[in-house]
Design a protein around this motif. Structure first.
Motif, PDB file in Angstrom:
ATOM      1  N   SER A  93      50.004  41.914  66.734  1.00  0.00           N
ATOM      2  CA  SER A  93      49.913  40.623  67.259  1.00  0.00           C
ATOM      3  C   SER A  93      50.149  40.671  68.879  1.00  0.00           C
ATOM      4  CB  SER A  93      50.577  39.524  66.664  1.00  0.00           C
ATOM      5  OG  SER A  93      50.367  38.274  67.617  1.00  0.00           O
ATOM      6  N   PHE A  94      51.379  41.430  68.852  1.00  0.00           N
ATOM      7  CA  PHE A  94      51.808  41.512  70.116  1.00  0.00           C
ATOM      8  C   PHE A  94      51.054  42.722  70.934  1.00  0.00           C
ATOM      9  CE2 PHE A  94      54.940  44.102  73.032  1.00  0.00           C
ATOM     10  CZ  PHE A  94      55.225  43.141  73.773  1.00  0.00           C
ATOM     11  N   LEU A  95      50.732  43.742  70.209  1.00  0.00           N
ATOM     12  CA  LEU A  95      49.844  44.771  70.968  1.00  0.00           C
ATOM     13  C   LEU A  95      48.423  44.002  71.134  1.00  0.00           C
ATOM     14  CD1 LEU A  95      50.677  47.944  68.637  1.00  0.00           C
ATOM     15  CD2 LEU A  95      51.314  47.422  71.012  1.00  0.00           C
ATOM     16  N   ALA A  96      47.743  43.155  70.217  1.00  0.00           N
ATOM     17  CA  ALA A  96      46.599  42.492  70.694  1.00  0.00           C
ATOM     18  C   ALA A  96      46.824  41.651  71.930  1.00  0.00           C
ATOM     19  CB  ALA A  96      46.001  41.809  69.624  1.00  0.00           C
ATOM     20  N   ASP A  97      48.173  41.108  72.075  1.00  0.00           N
ATOM     21  CA  ASP A  97      48.161  40.227  73.557  1.00  0.00           C
ATOM     22  C   ASP A  97      48.163  40.987  74.372  1.00  0.00           C
ATOM     23  OD1 ASP A  97      48.002  37.936  72.078  1.00  0.00           O
ATOM     24  OD2 ASP A  97      50.285  37.537  71.955  1.00  0.00           O
ATOM     25  N   ILE A  98      49.100  42.303  74.377  1.00  0.00           N
ATOM     26  CA  ILE A  98      48.997  43.201  75.517  1.00  0.00           C
ATOM     27  C   ILE A  98      47.562  43.668  75.968  1.00  0.00           C
ATOM     28  CG2 ILE A  98      50.152  45.484  76.096  1.00  0.00           C
ATOM     29  CD1 ILE A  98      52.549  44.699  74.688  1.00  0.00           C
ATOM     30  N   LEU A  99      46.847  44.176  74.946  1.00  0.00           N
ATOM     31  CA  LEU A  99      45.693  44.727  75.157  1.00  0.00           C
ATOM     32  C   LEU A  99      44.787  43.580  76.010  1.00  0.00           C
ATOM     33  CD1 LEU A  99      43.630  46.897  74.805  1.00  0.00           C
ATOM     34  CD2 LEU A  99      42.861  45.755  72.737  1.00  0.00           C
ATOM     35  N   GLU A 100      44.801  42.353  75.442  1.00  0.00           N
ATOM     36  CA  GLU A 100      44.123  41.384  76.055  1.00  0.00           C
ATOM     37  C   GLU A 100      44.455  41.309  77.649  1.00  0.00           C
ATOM     38  OE1 GLU A 100      42.570  36.863  75.117  1.00  0.00           O
ATOM     39  OE2 GLU A 100      44.271  37.471  74.359  1.00  0.00           O
ATOM     40  N   ALA A 101      45.605  41.260  77.836  1.00  0.00           N
ATOM     41  CA  ALA A 101      46.414  40.800  79.179  1.00  0.00           C
ATOM     42  C   ALA A 101      46.027  42.133  80.326  1.00  0.00           C
ATOM     43  CB  ALA A 101      47.868  40.602  79.115  1.00  0.00           C
ATOM     44  N   GLU A 102      45.810  43.316  79.587  1.00  0.00           N
ATOM     45  CA  GLU A 102      45.426  44.497  80.565  1.00  0.00           C
ATOM     46  C   GLU A 102      44.069  44.605  80.651  1.00  0.00           C
ATOM     47  OE1 GLU A 102      47.342  47.071  81.992  1.00  0.00           O
ATOM     48  OE2 GLU A 102      48.967  45.469  81.350  1.00  0.00           O
ATOM     49  N   LEU A 103      43.262  44.271  79.592  1.00  0.00           N
ATOM     50  CA  LEU A 103      41.746  44.219  79.924  1.00  0.00           C
ATOM     51  C   LEU A 103      40.983  42.963  80.686  1.00  0.00           C
ATOM     52  CD1 LEU A 103      40.884  45.737  76.454  1.00  0.00           C
ATOM     53  CD2 LEU A 103      41.403  47.120  78.627  1.00  0.00           C
ATOM     54  N   LEU A 104      41.925  42.020  80.626  1.00  0.00           N
ATOM     55  CA  LEU A 104      41.318  40.692  81.065  1.00  0.00           C
ATOM     56  C   LEU A 104      39.832  40.543  80.886  1.00  0.00           C
ATOM     57  CD1 LEU A 104      43.153  40.570  84.433  1.00  0.00           C
ATOM     58  CD2 LEU A 104      43.593  39.207  82.510  1.00  0.00           C
ATOM     59  N   PRO A 105      39.409  40.445  79.670  1.00  0.00           N
ATOM     60  CA  PRO A 105      37.820  40.289  79.380  1.00  0.00           C
ATOM     61  C   PRO A 105      37.303  39.013  80.045  1.00  0.00           C
ATOM     62  CG  PRO A 105      39.189  39.640  77.235  1.00  0.00           C
ATOM     63  CD  PRO A 105      40.217  40.136  78.526  1.00  0.00           C
ATOM     64  N   GLU A 106      35.990  39.186  80.363  1.00  0.00           N
ATOM     65  CA  GLU A 106      35.262  37.940  80.736  1.00  0.00           C
ATOM     66  C   GLU A 106      35.092  36.702  79.688  1.00  0.00           C
ATOM     67  OE1 GLU A 106      33.947  37.566  83.929  1.00  0.00           O
ATOM     68  OE2 GLU A 106      35.037  39.344  84.409  1.00  0.00           O
ATOM     69  N   PRO A 107      35.352  35.451  80.007  1.00  0.00           N
ATOM     70  CA  PRO A 107      35.253  34.481  79.062  1.00  0.00           C
ATOM     71  C   PRO A 107      34.325  34.244  77.940  1.00  0.00           C
ATOM     72  CG  PRO A 107      35.924  33.647  81.423  1.00  0.00           C
ATOM     73  CD  PRO A 107      35.312  35.177  81.410  1.00  0.00           C
ATOM     74  N   ASP A 108      33.063  34.888  78.368  1.00  0.00           N
ATOM     75  CA  ASP A 108      32.001  34.922  77.285  1.00  0.00           C
ATOM     76  C   ASP A 108      31.714  36.153  76.674  1.00  0.00           C
ATOM     77  OD1 ASP A 108      31.877  32.006  77.303  1.00  0.00           O
ATOM     78  OD2 ASP A 108      30.456  31.896  79.005  1.00  0.00           O
ATOM     79  N   SER A 109      32.384  37.055  76.859  1.00  0.00           N
ATOM     80  CA  SER A 109      32.023  38.496  76.537  1.00  0.00           C
ATOM     81  C   SER A 109      32.425  38.656  75.085  1.00  0.00           C
ATOM     82  CB  SER A 109      32.818  39.726  77.423  1.00  0.00           C
ATOM     83  OG  SER A 109      34.304  39.487  77.186  1.00  0.00           O
ATOM     84  N   GLU A 110      31.566  39.719  74.542  1.00  0.00           N
ATOM     85  CA  GLU A 110      32.230  40.182  73.251  1.00  0.00           C
ATOM     86  C   GLU A 110      33.746  40.364  72.946  1.00  0.00           C
ATOM     87  OE1 GLU A 110      29.794  43.131  71.128  1.00  0.00           O
ATOM     88  OE2 GLU A 110      28.059  42.293  72.186  1.00  0.00           O
ATOM     89  N   LEU A 111      34.260  41.132  73.698  1.00  0.00           N
ATOM     90  CA  LEU A 111      35.757  41.453  73.854  1.00  0.00           C
ATOM     91  C   LEU A 111      36.402  40.099  73.799  1.00  0.00           C
ATOM     92  CD1 LEU A 111      38.133  43.589  73.819  1.00  0.00           C
ATOM     93  CD2 LEU A 111      37.647  43.713  76.431  1.00  0.00           C
TER      94      LEU A 111
END
Length: 143
Positions: A93-111
């Protein structure tokens, strides 16, 4: 001397053995201490068993099932394999949060959608775990 090492057991005067005294003499202090520890463990187990029997007396069959369910769930959640699994889930869960914070996906993207799915999965897992702990440690809710 070592001939004085003895384990003395006195039974309940009102019990099955009518207050008999049993004496075991030991050859040396190592044997005495081993016996002492074994008896101490046996007494602890017997007291737990007695306390369990007393706790279950007077309960309805439904309450007994809830009590046994709590005990089983508590044992499972305190086991080493479960604790390891829980730690892995927290780290993921922590790694997923870090990944999301690093990649900053566009709001409506698949990521972004994938990150929301991960977030929902981890949240559901943590809520289920919380519910299990509430069930285990809230004795009066199901009385």
């Amino acid at each position: 001397g070592t001939g004085d090492l003895a384990l003395v057991l006195r039974t309940d005067p009102h019990g099955e053995s009518f207050g008999r005294t049993y004496i075991w003499r030991h050859k040396d202090s190592d044997e005495f201490h081993k016996w002492h520890l074994d008896v101490k463990k046996a007494v602890k187990v017997a007291k737990r068993k007695h306390d369990k029997q007393v706790a279950l007396e007077g309960l309805s069959s439904c309450q007994v099932l809830v009590w046994k369910g709590r005990a089983t769930m508590k044992q499972a959640l305190q086991s080493s394999p479960y604790q390891l699994l829980a730690a892995i889930v927290v780290i993921l869960s922590f790694l997923a949060d870090i990944l999301e914070a690093e990649l900053l996906p566009e709001p409506d993207s698949e990521l972004a959608d994938l990150m929301r799915i991960f977030d929902l999965i981890f949240t559901a897992i943590f809520i289920i775990e919380l519910g299990c702990y509430i069930f285990i440690y809230s004795l009066s809710w199901f009385a």
